[in-house]
Design a protein around this motif. Structure first.
Motif, PDB file in Angstrom:
ATOM      1  N   ALA A 119       0.877  -1.175   0.000  1.00  0.00           N
ATOM      2  CA  ALA A 119       0.000   0.000   0.000  1.00  0.00           C
ATOM      3  C   ALA A 119       0.914   1.225   0.000  1.00  0.00           C
ATOM      4  O   ALA A 119       1.477   1.578   1.022  1.00  0.00           O
ATOM      5  CB  ALA A 119      -0.889  -0.007   1.240  1.00  0.00           C
ATOM      6  N   GLY A 120       1.094   1.812  -1.136  1.00  0.00           N
ATOM      7  CA  GLY A 120       1.953   2.986  -1.221  1.00  0.00           C
ATOM      8  C   GLY A 120       3.411   2.625  -1.419  1.00  0.00           C
ATOM      9  O   GLY A 120       3.785   1.453  -1.446  1.00  0.00           O
ATOM     10  N   PRO A 121       4.239   3.646  -1.551  1.00  0.00           N
ATOM     11  CA  PRO A 121       5.656   3.430  -1.841  1.00  0.00           C
ATOM     12  C   PRO A 121       6.396   2.803  -0.663  1.00  0.00           C
ATOM     13  O   PRO A 121       5.928   2.845   0.479  1.00  0.00           O
ATOM     14  CB  PRO A 121       6.174   4.845  -2.113  1.00  0.00           C
ATOM     15  CG  PRO A 121       5.235   5.736  -1.394  1.00  0.00           C
ATOM     16  CD  PRO A 121       3.900   5.059  -1.433  1.00  0.00           C
ATOM     17  N   CYS A 122       7.549   2.254  -0.957  1.00  0.00           N
ATOM     18  CA  CYS A 122       8.395   1.670   0.084  1.00  0.00           C
ATOM     19  C   CYS A 122       8.671   2.723   1.159  1.00  0.00           C
ATOM     20  O   CYS A 122       8.971   3.874   0.851  1.00  0.00           O
ATOM     21  CB  CYS A 122       9.707   1.192  -0.533  1.00  0.00           C
ATOM     22  SG  CYS A 122      10.826   0.438   0.657  1.00  0.00           S
ATOM     23  N   GLN A 123       8.561   2.292   2.404  1.00  0.00           N
ATOM     24  CA  GLN A 123       8.809   3.183   3.535  1.00  0.00           C
ATOM     25  C   GLN A 123       9.813   2.573   4.514  1.00  0.00           C
ATOM     26  O   GLN A 123       9.862   2.980   5.664  1.00  0.00           O
ATOM     27  CB  GLN A 123       7.502   3.451   4.288  1.00  0.00           C
ATOM     28  CG  GLN A 123       6.432   4.111   3.466  1.00  0.00           C
ATOM     29  CD  GLN A 123       5.100   4.128   4.194  1.00  0.00           C
ATOM     30  OE1 GLN A 123       4.662   3.132   4.747  1.00  0.00           O
ATOM     31  NE2 GLN A 123       4.460   5.285   4.202  1.00  0.00           N
ATOM     32  N   ILE A 124      10.567   1.601   4.061  1.00  0.00           N
ATOM     33  CA  ILE A 124      11.499   0.930   4.973  1.00  0.00           C
ATOM     34  C   ILE A 124      12.543   1.914   5.498  1.00  0.00           C
ATOM     35  O   ILE A 124      12.829   1.953   6.682  1.00  0.00           O
ATOM     36  CB  ILE A 124      12.136  -0.297   4.295  1.00  0.00           C
ATOM     37  CG1 ILE A 124      11.055  -1.369   4.087  1.00  0.00           C
ATOM     38  CG2 ILE A 124      13.275  -0.850   5.140  1.00  0.00           C
ATOM     39  CD1 ILE A 124      11.502  -2.558   3.294  1.00  0.00           C
ATOM     40  N   CYS A 125      13.092   2.713   4.607  1.00  0.00           N
ATOM     41  CA  CYS A 125      14.067   3.729   5.026  1.00  0.00           C
ATOM     42  C   CYS A 125      13.360   5.078   5.144  1.00  0.00           C
ATOM     43  O   CYS A 125      12.427   5.366   4.400  1.00  0.00           O
ATOM     44  CB  CYS A 125      15.186   3.841   3.992  1.00  0.00           C
ATOM     45  SG  CYS A 125      16.080   2.303   3.738  1.00  0.00           S
ATOM     46  N   ARG A 126      13.831   5.875   6.047  1.00  0.00           N
ATOM     47  CA  ARG A 126      13.241   7.221   6.198  1.00  0.00           C
ATOM     48  C   ARG A 126      13.326   7.992   4.888  1.00  0.00           C
ATOM     49  O   ARG A 126      12.370   8.596   4.440  1.00  0.00           O
ATOM     50  CB  ARG A 126      13.943   7.959   7.329  1.00  0.00           C
ATOM     51  CG  ARG A 126      13.381   9.328   7.612  1.00  0.00           C
ATOM     52  CD  ARG A 126      14.008   9.912   8.868  1.00  0.00           C
ATOM     53  NE  ARG A 126      13.691  11.295   9.036  1.00  0.00           N
ATOM     54  CZ  ARG A 126      12.577  11.758   9.601  1.00  0.00           C
ATOM     55  NH1 ARG A 126      11.689  10.904  10.043  1.00  0.00           N
ATOM     56  NH2 ARG A 126      12.370  13.046   9.726  1.00  0.00           N
ATOM     57  N   ASP A 127      14.496   7.972   4.260  1.00  0.00           N
ATOM     58  CA  ASP A 127      14.707   8.584   2.950  1.00  0.00           C
ATOM     59  C   ASP A 127      15.320   7.535   2.036  1.00  0.00           C
ATOM     60  O   ASP A 127      16.336   6.925   2.383  1.00  0.00           O
ATOM     61  CB  ASP A 127      15.649   9.789   3.063  1.00  0.00           C
ATOM     62  CG  ASP A 127      15.013  10.945   3.807  1.00  0.00           C
ATOM     63  OD1 ASP A 127      13.892  11.340   3.436  1.00  0.00           O
ATOM     64  OD2 ASP A 127      15.635  11.454   4.755  1.00  0.00           O
ATOM     65  N   CYS A 128      14.698   7.341   0.890  1.00  0.00           N
ATOM     66  CA  CYS A 128      15.198   6.361  -0.063  1.00  0.00           C
ATOM     67  C   CYS A 128      16.550   6.808  -0.605  1.00  0.00           C
ATOM     68  O   CYS A 128      16.752   7.986  -0.935  1.00  0.00           O
ATOM     69  CB  CYS A 128      14.205   6.192  -1.212  1.00  0.00           C
ATOM     70  SG  CYS A 128      14.675   4.905  -2.393  1.00  0.00           S
ATOM     71  N   GLU A 129      17.471   5.875  -0.700  1.00  0.00           N
ATOM     72  CA  GLU A 129      18.812   6.152  -1.226  1.00  0.00           C
ATOM     73  C   GLU A 129      18.768   6.599  -2.684  1.00  0.00           C
ATOM     74  O   GLU A 129      19.712   7.223  -3.167  1.00  0.00           O
ATOM     75  CB  GLU A 129      19.700   4.910  -1.081  1.00  0.00           C
ATOM     76  CG  GLU A 129      19.955   4.483   0.359  1.00  0.00           C
ATOM     77  CD  GLU A 129      20.805   5.464   1.142  1.00  0.00           C
ATOM     78  OE1 GLU A 129      21.551   6.256   0.531  1.00  0.00           O
ATOM     79  OE2 GLU A 129      20.713   5.456   2.381  1.00  0.00           O
ATOM     80  N   LYS A 130      17.689   6.299  -3.382  1.00  0.00           N
ATOM     81  CA  LYS A 130      17.568   6.703  -4.790  1.00  0.00           C
ATOM     82  C   LYS A 130      17.693   8.216  -4.929  1.00  0.00           C
ATOM     83  O   LYS A 130      18.284   8.700  -5.906  1.00  0.00           O
ATOM     84  CB  LYS A 130      16.231   6.236  -5.360  1.00  0.00           C
ATOM     85  CG  LYS A 130      16.020   6.664  -6.804  1.00  0.00           C
ATOM     86  CD  LYS A 130      15.632   5.501  -7.647  1.00  0.00           C
ATOM     87  CE  LYS A 130      15.377   5.837  -9.079  1.00  0.00           C
ATOM     88  NZ  LYS A 130      16.468   6.430  -9.810  1.00  0.00           N
ATOM     89  N   PRO A 135      22.864   3.032  -4.018  1.00  0.00           N
ATOM     90  CA  PRO A 135      22.106   1.777  -4.124  1.00  0.00           C
ATOM     91  C   PRO A 135      21.178   1.581  -2.933  1.00  0.00           C
ATOM     92  O   PRO A 135      21.436   2.081  -1.838  1.00  0.00           O
ATOM     93  CB  PRO A 135      23.186   0.691  -4.142  1.00  0.00           C
ATOM     94  CG  PRO A 135      24.494   1.368  -4.105  1.00  0.00           C
ATOM     95  CD  PRO A 135      24.295   2.822  -3.894  1.00  0.00           C
ATOM     96  N   CYS A 136      20.132   0.833  -3.173  1.00  0.00           N
ATOM     97  CA  CYS A 136      19.179   0.491  -2.120  1.00  0.00           C
ATOM     98  C   CYS A 136      19.890  -0.306  -1.023  1.00  0.00           C
ATOM     99  O   CYS A 136      20.682  -1.205  -1.316  1.00  0.00           O
ATOM    100  CB  CYS A 136      18.035  -0.333  -2.709  1.00  0.00           C
ATOM    101  SG  CYS A 136      16.816  -0.872  -1.492  1.00  0.00           S
ATOM    102  N   ARG A 137      19.609   0.033   0.229  1.00  0.00           N
ATOM    103  CA  ARG A 137      20.214  -0.679   1.361  1.00  0.00           C
ATOM    104  C   ARG A 137      19.537  -2.026   1.627  1.00  0.00           C
ATOM    105  O   ARG A 137      20.117  -2.900   2.272  1.00  0.00           O
ATOM    106  CB  ARG A 137      20.149   0.178   2.623  1.00  0.00           C
ATOM    107  CG  ARG A 137      21.079   1.378   2.546  1.00  0.00           C
ATOM    108  CD  ARG A 137      21.059   2.172   3.824  1.00  0.00           C
ATOM    109  NE  ARG A 137      19.830   2.969   3.856  1.00  0.00           N
ATOM    110  CZ  ARG A 137      19.342   3.553   4.934  1.00  0.00           C
ATOM    111  NH1 ARG A 137      19.965   3.431   6.087  1.00  0.00           N
ATOM    112  NH2 ARG A 137      18.249   4.266   4.877  1.00  0.00           N
ATOM    113  N   PHE A 138      18.323  -2.197   1.146  1.00  0.00           N
ATOM    114  CA  PHE A 138      17.558  -3.423   1.373  1.00  0.00           C
ATOM    115  C   PHE A 138      16.918  -3.903   0.072  1.00  0.00           C
ATOM    116  O   PHE A 138      15.688  -3.971  -0.044  1.00  0.00           O
ATOM    117  CB  PHE A 138      16.471  -3.182   2.436  1.00  0.00           C
ATOM    118  CG  PHE A 138      17.005  -2.664   3.731  1.00  0.00           C
ATOM    119  CD1 PHE A 138      17.601  -3.522   4.644  1.00  0.00           C
ATOM    120  CD2 PHE A 138      16.930  -1.312   4.040  1.00  0.00           C
ATOM    121  CE1 PHE A 138      18.101  -3.043   5.842  1.00  0.00           C
ATOM    122  CE2 PHE A 138      17.421  -0.820   5.238  1.00  0.00           C
ATOM    123  CZ  PHE A 138      18.020  -1.688   6.136  1.00  0.00           C
ATOM    124  N   PRO A 139      17.741  -4.258  -0.920  1.00  0.00           N
ATOM    125  CA  PRO A 139      17.172  -4.613  -2.229  1.00  0.00           C
ATOM    126  C   PRO A 139      16.220  -5.809  -2.177  1.00  0.00           C
ATOM    127  O   PRO A 139      15.304  -5.894  -3.000  1.00  0.00           O
ATOM    128  CB  PRO A 139      18.409  -4.909  -3.086  1.00  0.00           C
ATOM    129  CG  PRO A 139      19.512  -5.169  -2.121  1.00  0.00           C
ATOM    130  CD  PRO A 139      19.198  -4.385  -0.889  1.00  0.00           C
TER     131      PRO A 139
END
Length: 179
Positions: A119-130, A135-139
């Protein structure tokens, strides 16, 4: 492999208000929905690995989903003071997605190959590395939202007999594709 009854039971135990398993063929994809990502209302277009354009074209997203035979549909329905309050609904959405990952972590060894849609964009990290070009920290945790897949959620809700428009409540959906 996990039995459907066990998967549904575990979803209920995880706290989902509603859950159904349907054939992946029952999903309705509408590639014209991508325009809602492109207007960047949520601010994640081009700024999140799980969002367009990084996640893939509508056709590529539909092809990813098409590799799976079944879909676990997960729904939470939560009372809200103000449905237009983005901070309130964002927190509810975050909790829904955390519940989804908790369920996935609980059943992944029995699932075999799977694909989550949140539901909605990835929210695992506070700020996406993109955003910083890193690179993504949790690919292994990149999971696009139903909008990125161009899935018609209103038709999904109808197919499953679940509420979509809720008075004084917000309904969030996530999917777990599996075979």
């Amino acid at each position: 492999m996990i039995q459907e009854e066990e998967l549904l039971r575990k979803a209920k135990e995880a706290g989902f208000d509603n859950c159904r398993i349907i054939s992946a063929e029952k999903l309705t994809f509408d590639h014209s929905l991508r325009k809602y990502c492109e207007i960047n209302y949520c601010g994640n277009y081009g700024n999140n690995y799980s969002c367009p354009p990084a996640c893939g074209t509508p056709k590529e997203m539909e092809e990813k989903a098409g590799k799976f035979a079944r879909v676990l549909v997960l729904q939470t329905v939560t009372p809200v003071k103000d449905i237009t309050d983005d901070a309130e609904t964002r927190e509810i959405k975050h909790r829904h997605n955390q519940m989804t990952w908790g369920l996935i972590d609980n059943v992944s060894e029995k699932l075999g190959e799977f694909l989550p849609a949140m539901a909605g964009p990835c929210q695992i990290c506070r700020d996406c590395e993109k955003k910083e070009g890193r690179p993504c920290r949790f690919p292994e945790r990149i999971a696009s939202c139903l909008s990125a897949y161009c899935i018609q959620v209103d038709k999904l809700a109808e197919e499953c007999g679940l509420p979509y428009w809720c008075q004084g409540e917000v309904a969030f959906f996530s999917l777990l594709f599996f075979s």
